[in-house]
Write an enzyme that holds these catalytic residues in place. Structure first.
Site, PDB file in Angstrom:
ATOM      1  N   GLU A 164       0.845  -1.203   0.000  1.00 20.94           N
ATOM      2  CA  GLU A 164       0.000   0.000   0.000  1.00 20.94           C
ATOM      3  C   GLU A 164       0.877   1.249   0.000  1.00 20.94           C
ATOM      4  OE1 GLU A 164      -2.837   0.131   3.242  1.00 20.94           O
ATOM      5  OE2 GLU A 164      -3.838   1.881   2.392  1.00 20.94           O
ATOM      6  N   ASN A 166     -12.474  -1.350  -0.983  1.00 19.45           N
ATOM      7  CA  ASN A 166     -11.750  -1.908   0.155  1.00 19.45           C
ATOM      8  C   ASN A 166     -12.433  -1.453   1.438  1.00 19.45           C
ATOM      9  OD1 ASN A 166      -9.240  -2.853   1.754  1.00 19.45           O
ATOM     10  ND2 ASN A 166      -9.402  -0.688   2.323  1.00 19.45           N
ATOM     11  N   GLU A 167     -12.657  -2.370   2.339  1.00 20.68           N
ATOM     12  CA  GLU A 167     -13.273  -2.030   3.627  1.00 20.68           C
ATOM     13  C   GLU A 167     -14.394  -1.007   3.420  1.00 20.68           C
ATOM     14  OE1 GLU A 167     -10.365  -1.282   6.734  1.00 20.68           O
ATOM     15  OE2 GLU A 167      -9.637  -3.337   6.606  1.00 20.68           O
ATOM     16  N   TYR A 207      -7.139  -8.883  11.589  1.00 20.41           N
ATOM     17  CA  TYR A 207      -5.853  -8.518  12.187  1.00 20.41           C
ATOM     18  C   TYR A 207      -5.782  -9.033  13.623  1.00 20.41           C
ATOM     19  CZ  TYR A 207      -4.625  -5.306   8.390  1.00 20.41           C
ATOM     20  OH  TYR A 207      -4.272  -4.776   7.173  1.00 20.41           O
ATOM     21  N   GLU A 237      -6.225  -9.035   3.809  1.00 19.68           N
ATOM     22  CA  GLU A 237      -5.400  -8.339   4.817  1.00 19.68           C
ATOM     23  C   GLU A 237      -5.414  -9.176   6.089  1.00 19.68           C
ATOM     24  OE1 GLU A 237      -6.046  -4.147   5.501  1.00 19.68           O
ATOM     25  OE2 GLU A 237      -6.570  -3.831   3.395  1.00 19.68           O
ATOM     26  N   GLN A 266       1.993  -5.868   5.869  1.00 17.66           N
ATOM     27  CA  GLN A 266       2.195  -5.579   4.452  1.00 17.66           C
ATOM     28  C   GLN A 266       3.609  -5.988   4.061  1.00 17.66           C
ATOM     29  OE1 GLN A 266       1.032  -1.626   3.295  1.00 17.66           O
ATOM     30  NE2 GLN A 266      -0.929  -1.742   4.378  1.00 17.66           N
TER      31      GLN A 266
HETATM   32  O1  AHR Z   1      -3.097  -2.354   6.367  1.00 14.84           O
HETATM   33  C1  AHR Z   1      -3.414  -1.121   6.934  1.00 14.84           C
HETATM   34  C2  AHR Z   1      -4.888  -0.760   6.776  1.00 14.84           C
HETATM   35  O2  AHR Z   1      -5.670  -1.661   7.481  1.00 14.84           O
HETATM   36  C3  AHR Z   1      -5.446  -0.825   5.377  1.00 14.84           C
HETATM   37  O3  AHR Z   1      -5.191   0.323   4.645  1.00 14.84           O
HETATM   38  C4  AHR Z   1      -6.911  -0.963   5.622  1.00 14.84           C
HETATM   39  O4  AHR Z   1      -7.574  -1.633   4.593  1.00 14.84           O
HETATM   40  C5  AHR Z   1      -6.975  -1.701   6.945  1.00 14.84           C
HETATM   41  O5  AHR Z   1      -7.848  -1.104   7.827  1.00 14.84           O
END
Ligand code: AHR
Length: 513
Positions: A48, A194-195, A261, A316, A365
């Site tokens: 990103e 995205n999201e 996450y 992600e 990432q």
């Molecule tokens: O990876 C960091 C961020 O986490 C990304 O930009 C977003 O899609 C997510 O919330």
């Protein structure tokens, strides 16, 4: 943030200072021709425009004193090649929904600038754009995965971007040619937002499902190129999002994403390098939560798509810590210890178990951001412990998964979360059986007996990732603390593979006749 509370299962062996034991675990393989093939794309990366992931981490520009090829760092190019990266997602993330692709084409000095509002408010000069990303992928044989702007873009903008990248002829193709690229690029993976439940527009699932259908309609397949269209999926365990999207739009999509996450408290996520034993075990439980998340989303998807045509794309995932002291809070720069490597291995094992539905995953990432493969500082680069997990797992890419049963105890780690004390995964490709084992225990060694169920193997070679301290990490200007080392403590006798694993270690074995 430090956890004080210890669970019973762990306190018995660790907190009370009990001496380390050697435990025995029994595993039985159950090879099956109908088991799913592990999509290589599960080993995907996410790049990103955030902090120094792109600028400094991958791209330094042709005039940089840092050794480069056409502007891409040579050391990083080699790291990507060595990792056999199958797919890279770009340009975001949250950045993608403010990105206007036309700003990133044409002569660099004429490209407009923008403020990267999501990530530190830095000025983005658009010097790394469509050509720079797609040429990188092409040069390395990596599948590009473009994340399209739905949040602040338009149907027309995304329609024309696809045309620019993939049409052999036509108005956008001629613009591309004028910018120096005659042939269209190959583009398979296209994310439509995205999201969209958050930074990508704060939409509700019913609304986004309609928007998805509209955008997807105008993302065309030009001659010689077929898009795999991916809907923006849920935040972790939100199965309602998946349900609504699948109900309203599954016929229009090839994949739907999910982001998961490892974070406990978004206000204080803890430091990468500072953690207690309890923090460590909490994290293992959080990482293993991925199994439940995938199971739950898969069940919902099965309702609408029992043939499993639509892929679940974990585009992600990974650990997310407070930034390293003294670094820009908007750049999400964190170190990476053996603990992060354990998360990576455990999670990849979970993905293998869901290979029938999970068709891609992109760790967040690739460089200098979150659970990165590598860190850079000026002309220096270090490979993280997580990089070495991805490296040792390469033989699983595209291999047929081998189901198995295991009597490994489940550790009760926190808030009802559990994790197997030893996680094992196996696959087969071209006559080579690959088995990866993760010993979660901080204290105990494990003797793992694996019944090979008739697999014809007599030779075993292996590699191990471990360190005397689970806090070990790699840093600039010193020898690597965590790397791949040869592993000898495995032998095959009478169809049983016996592996002697040290505490907090990851072992990958290769079995041949
Ligand atoms: O990876 C960091 C961020 O986490 C990304 O930009 C977003 O899609 C997510 O919330």
């Amino acid at each position: 943030m430090k956890r004080q509370v210890l669970t019973l299962a762990i306190s018995a062996t660790l907190a009370l200072g009990a001496s380390a034991a050697t435990k025995t675990i029994n595993v039985t393989l159950a090879p099956s021709d109908s088991a799913a093939v592990i999509a290589p794309e599960i080993y995907g990366q996410f790049t990103e425009h955030l902090g120094s992931c792109i600028y400094g981490g991958i791209w330094v520009g042709e005039d940089s004193p840092i050794p480069n090829t056409q502007g891409y760092r040579n050391d990083v190019l080699q790291a990507i090649r060595d990792l056999k990266v199958p797919v890279m997602r770009w340009p975001g993330g949250c950045f993608a929904d403010e990105y206007h692709w036309e700003d990133g084409i044409g002569p660099k000095e004429e490209r407009p600038r923008m403020i990267n509002t999501n990530w530190g408010g830095t000025v983005e000069d658009n010097s790394f754009g469509t050509h720079e990303f797609l040429n990188l992928c092409e040069m390395l044989g990596v599948e590009p995965y473009i994340s399209g702007n739905v949040g602040s873009g338009s149907v027309r903008e995304l329609n024309e971007w696809v045309e620019y990248m993939t049409a052999p002829d036509g108005p956008q193709a001629r613009r591309r040619m004028a910018n120096g690229r005659k042939e269209p690029w190959h583009l398979k993976y296209l994310g439509i937002g995205n999201e969209t439940w958050g930074c990508g527009g704060n939409m509700l699932p019913e609304y986004y499902a309609d928007i998805y259908r509209q955008y997807a309609t105008y993302c065309r397949n030009y001659p010689g190129n077929k898009l795999f269209k991916i809907a923006s999926g849920s935040n972790g365990s939100d199965t309602n999002w998946t349900d609504v999207l699948m109900k309203k739009a599954h016929r229009h999509m090839d994949g739907i994403s999910v982001h998961q996450y490892c974070v406990d408290n978004w206000n204080d996520k803890g430091q990468a390098l500072e953690f207690t034993d309890d923090d460590y075990y909490w994290l293992m439980g959080k990482a293993y939560e991925m199994d439940g998340v995938l199971t739950d989303h898969s069940k919902v998807m099965d309702k609408y798509d029992p043939a499993k045509r639509v892929g679940l794309m974990v585009d992600e995932w990974g650990t997310w810590w407070n930034v390293e002291p003294g670094t820009n809070p908007g750049f999400l720069y964190q170190q990476n210890t053996l603990r992060d490597a354990m998360v990576a291995a455990l999670t990849l094992n979970v993905f293998h178990n869901h290979a029938d539905r999970v068709k891609m995953a992109n760790i967040a990432q690739f460089a200098n951001v979150l659970q990165a493969m590598l860190l850079t500082k000026d002309d220096k680069m270090v490979l993280t412990p997580t990089y070495y997990v991805f490296k040792s797992y390469i033989p699983h890419q595209g291999a047929r998964h081998i189901p198995l049963t295991s009597d490994a105890p489940m550790l009760d780690v926190s808030k009802g979360r559990t994790v197997p004390e030893v996680s094992v995964t196996a696959s087969e490709k071209d006559g080579v059986t690959t088995i990866s084992l993760v010993n979660i225990s901080l204290a105990d060694k494990q003797t793992v007996n694996i019944d090979l169920a008739g697999i014809d193997a007599s030779k075993v070679t292996g590699e191990i990732i471990t360190a005397s301290d689970v806090h070990a990490y790699n840093d600039f200007d010193r020898a690597e603390q965590v790397t791949l080392a040869p592993f000898k403590d495995a032998k095959i006798k009478k169809g049983v593979l016996t592996v002697e694993m040290p505490a907090h270690s990851i072992v990958t074995l290769s079995l041949t006749k």
